[in-house]
Design a protein around this motif. Structure first.
Motif, short mmCIF file in Angstrom:
data_model
loop_
_atom_site.label_atom_id
_atom_site.label_comp_id
_atom_site.label_asym_id
_atom_site.label_seq_id
_atom_site.Cartn_x
_atom_site.Cartn_y
_atom_site.Cartn_z
N TRP A 70 -8.34 -3.10 -5.53
CA TRP A 70 -9.25 -2.58 -4.13
C TRP A 70 -9.90 -1.16 -5.58
O TRP A 70 -10.46 -0.44 -4.08
N ALA A 71 -9.53 -0.73 -6.61
CA ALA A 71 -10.51 0.20 -7.00
C ALA A 71 -11.62 0.08 -7.78
O ALA A 71 -12.50 0.60 -7.49
N ARG A 97 -13.51 -2.77 -5.93
CA ARG A 97 -14.09 -2.71 -4.49
C ARG A 97 -14.76 -1.32 -4.02
O ARG A 97 -16.49 -1.37 -3.74
N ARG A 98 -13.48 -0.14 -4.32
CA ARG A 98 -14.24 1.17 -4.37
C ARG A 98 -15.17 1.94 -4.50
O ARG A 98 -16.26 2.81 -4.47
N ARG A 99 -14.73 1.75 -5.83
CA ARG A 99 -15.92 2.19 -7.34
C ARG A 99 -17.27 1.39 -7.47
O ARG A 99 -17.97 1.71 -8.13
N ARG A 103 -8.68 6.33 -8.29
CA ARG A 103 -9.75 5.78 -8.74
C ARG A 103 -9.97 5.58 -7.21
O ARG A 103 -11.05 5.79 -6.82
N ALA A 104 -9.90 5.16 -7.06
CA ALA A 104 -9.85 3.63 -5.20
C ALA A 104 -10.01 5.26 -4.42
O ALA A 104 -10.95 4.89 -3.54
N ARG A 105 -9.29 6.39 -4.20
CA ARG A 105 -9.32 7.27 -3.38
C ARG A 105 -10.44 8.22 -3.39
O ARG A 105 -11.01 8.94 -3.14
N GLY A 106 -10.60 8.23 -4.64
CA GLY A 106 -11.24 9.64 -5.63
C GLY A 106 -11.50 10.27 -5.36
O GLY A 106 -12.68 11.63 -6.03
#
Length: 296
Positions: free
Chosen positions: A101-102, A104-106, A174-177
């Motif tokens: 997930w992290a 993919r988001r980053r 990390r995923a949420r920033g």
């Protein structure tokens, strides 16, 4: 405005008690907690090797007290269910899912490599310690070292629970920033570790020092993995591609984007720049650049 003689440290928070000093103490602990955790882990290991009070008195008494409690009914079923939260086959897929997930988001695979490398390193360290020290299992009632079949120290369940909790806290941030508050991160790691400690003691699977050492090892390995990732990441991103000149040869060129051009391209670009400079100095250069300007 007078300067504070003790801007950091828990002593300042204890002496003053203001919100500013509490934040300073929290910042001091946030920077130095790996050192404190490492000293605590070393202390547990030395106590075990020297036969100190933690492993000869506290471990034995806690084990005897937990063994005297009733182990029937729903509490025993719940303890066995919670004990699975420290097993590798359960926590590893959860951590890998959070890493994906992290990633993919980053837009980067660094979180996945961090998780895989850290889990591998942690299991190697635990295996070496278990088979080297060969501490007797709590079920056998023998807390000594070098017992045939002993693999109690450190607790793999304790290390898995603590490291998985630390990874989830890190990867969600990390995923949420965003940055997670220190208190939230502390609770997110301490609660699973405390639950695993109580459950394993209740079931008689480990000594107390095994679980403390496992939890400390889990969070320290995660912190070490993050440090290694931070050190290797910029260096891997700066690594030149195959067929690209080394960095010292690129610095001699005027344009950093010329590394992928043919060998004679820098000379042709230099002559083109010289021609542009000559045209820029012509008398009518400014009139050509000015929209709507009339020719001289």
């Amino acid at each position: 405005m007078t300067t504070d003689p003790m801007p950091l440290g828990p002593r300042a928070a204890l002496l003053r008690g203001t919100g500013e000093h509490r934040e300073a103490a929290a910042a001091w602990l946030a920077v130095r907690w790996p050192l404190l955790a490492g000293v605590a882990l070393l202390g547990v290991l030395l106590d075990l090797l020297l036969g100190g009070p933690l492993t000869t008195v506290v471990d034995v008494r806690l084990h005897a007290w937990m063994a005297a409690l009733p182990h029937t009914g729903p509490d025993l079923v719940l303890a066995h269910v919670l004990d699975h939260t420290g097993q590798r086959w359960l926590v590893t897929p959860v951590v890998i899912a959070a890493a994906l997930w992290a990633c993919r988001r980053r837009g980067s695979w660094s979180s996945l490599w961090l998780v895989l490398g850290t889990i591998l390193a942690m299991n190697v360290v635990i295996a070496v310690a278990k088979f080297s020290l060969a501490r007797g299992l709590a079920i056998s009632g023998d807390p000594q070292l070098f017992v045939p079949g002993g693999q109690a120290f450190p607790s793999g369940h304790g290390a898995n629970a603590a490291s998985a909790a630390a990874f989830v806290v890190l990867l969600v941030a990390r995923a949420r920033g965003t940055r997670i508050r220190r208190s939230t991160a502390l609770v997110g790691v301490l609660v699973p570790s405390a639950v695993m400690t109580v459950v394993s003691l209740y079931l008689g699977f480990h000594w107390f020092s095994d679980l403390v050492a496992g939890a400390l090892l889990g969070v320290l390995v995660v912190r070490a993995g993050v440090a290694v990732e931070g050190w290797l990441g910029p260096r891997l991103r700066r690594r030149p591609r195959i067929g690209v000149p080394p960095l010292h040869s690129v610095r001699s060129q005027q344009d950093p984007f010329e590394v992928d051009l043919p060998e004679d391209a820098p000379a042709r670009l230099a002559s083109a720049r010289a021609a542009d400079t000559a045209r820029a100095g012509a008398p009518d250069a400014q009139l050509r650049r000015r929209p709507g300007a009339a020719a001289a």
